[in-house]
Design a protein around this motif. Structure first.
Motif, PDB file in Angstrom:
ATOM      1  N   PHE A 170      16.017  -8.809   5.038  1.00 38.95           N
ATOM      2  CA  PHE A 170      15.270  -9.272   6.207  1.00 38.95           C
ATOM      3  C   PHE A 170      15.714 -10.680   6.621  1.00 38.95           C
ATOM      4  N   GLU A 171      15.926 -11.533   5.643  1.00 45.45           N
ATOM      5  CA  GLU A 171      16.435 -12.876   5.942  1.00 45.45           C
ATOM      6  C   GLU A 171      17.833 -12.797   6.549  1.00 45.45           C
TER       7      GLU A 171
ATOM      8  N   CYS B 112      25.392  -6.424  19.800  1.00 39.98           N
ATOM      9  CA  CYS B 112      24.285  -6.196  20.730  1.00 39.98           C
ATOM     10  C   CYS B 112      23.817  -4.745  20.703  1.00 39.98           C
ATOM     11  N   GLU B 113      24.753  -3.809  20.561  1.00 36.23           N
ATOM     12  CA  GLU B 113      24.358  -2.398  20.468  1.00 36.23           C
ATOM     13  C   GLU B 113      23.447  -2.175  19.268  1.00 36.23           C
TER      14      GLU B 113
ATOM     15  N   LEU C  46      13.690  -9.344  20.008  1.00 35.18           N
ATOM     16  CA  LEU C  46      14.848 -10.224  20.177  1.00 35.18           C
ATOM     17  C   LEU C  46      15.256 -10.354  21.638  1.00 35.18           C
ATOM     18  N   LEU C  47      15.370  -9.259  22.333  1.00 30.08           N
ATOM     19  CA  LEU C  47      15.790  -9.306  23.734  1.00 30.08           C
ATOM     20  C   LEU C  47      14.753 -10.053  24.576  1.00 30.08           C
ATOM     21  N   GLU C  48      13.486  -9.868  24.257  1.00 29.23           N
ATOM     22  CA  GLU C  48      12.431 -10.614  24.970  1.00 29.23           C
ATOM     23  C   GLU C  48      12.594 -12.114  24.737  1.00 29.23           C
TER      24      GLU C  48
ATOM     25  N   GLU D  41      20.228 -12.475  13.943  1.00 34.46           N
ATOM     26  CA  GLU D  41      19.516 -12.560  15.223  1.00 34.46           C
ATOM     27  C   GLU D  41      19.449 -13.994  15.730  1.00 34.46           C
ATOM     28  N   ASN D  42      19.150 -14.929  14.836  1.00 39.27           N
ATOM     29  CA  ASN D  42      19.060 -16.333  15.247  1.00 39.27           C
ATOM     30  C   ASN D  42      20.410 -16.876  15.703  1.00 39.27           C
TER      31      ASN D  42
END
Length: 189
Positions: free
Chosen positions: A57-58, A99-100, A111-113, A64-65
């Motif tokens: 998860f990290e 991104c996919e 994430l997209l939000e 993502e970050n």
């Protein structure tokens, strides 16, 4: 010289670990991926993994970050919200693989939000200077509506293989957003 070599090895190891998780996420959600799965895919041992990350998860949050910060830099270099949508679509197309995965059903739903809210403050400032009447509550409703519409378009574009050009997708998003915006520009609600 040894520090440079060590830095290169660390960067390479982290890259392999990240790529392994992304590959696994193409088939299943993060809740079904284990550290053992990642280590097997990356061909590393668990100690190596735990040297860099606490758990899967990290690791996903780190990926993502990193993506978010890259896109934020793109957004900050674009002071115009219209060019922002094009730059965002261009970035997504250039980083298709990651991104996919991250925008798929196996990625983080928010994430997209988060990414689309980068333009939030830019839009507020523009509206405050352009409009004689600015209602913050009304703006938040408008922004939520247009951002979620944009998210749906981008997700559909990504899930269908990014066949259209970034300029075509951005133009559609901009046109739809502008259509919704006309009521806000022209009259009080």
């Amino acid at each position: 010289m040894a520090d440079k070599k060590t830095d290169h090895r660390v960067r390479y190891t982290k890259m392999v670990i990240k790529e392994s998780l992304l590959k696994l996420l193409t088939a299943r959600s993060i809740n079904k991926v284990t550290v053992t799965d990642i280590c097997r895919e990356a061909e590393i041992n668990r100690n190596t993994f735990y040297t860099h990350y606490a758990n899967q998860f990290e690791l996903l949050l780190t990926i993502e970050n990193d993506l978010y910060e890259d896109i934020k830099q793109v957004g900050m270099s674009s002071s115009n919200p219209q060019t922002l949508s094009y730059e965002l679509c261009k970035y997504i197309k250039a980083n298709k693989t990651i991104c996919e995965v991250l925008f798929s059903e196996h990625g983080d739903k928010e994430l997209l939000e988060r990414i689309l809210y980068i333009s939030h403050d830019l839009t507020i400032e523009r509206w405050k200077t352009e409009l004689k009447y600015f209602d913050p509550q009304l703006f938040e409703s408008w922004y939520t509506f247009t951002a979620h519409g944009s998210i749906a378009i981008i997700k559909k574009w990504v899930s269908s293989g990014l066949k259209e050009s970034p300029s075509k997708i951005a133009a559609f998003i901009d046109k739809a957003t502008e259509s919704v915006s006309k009521a806000f520009y022209s009259e009080e609600l």
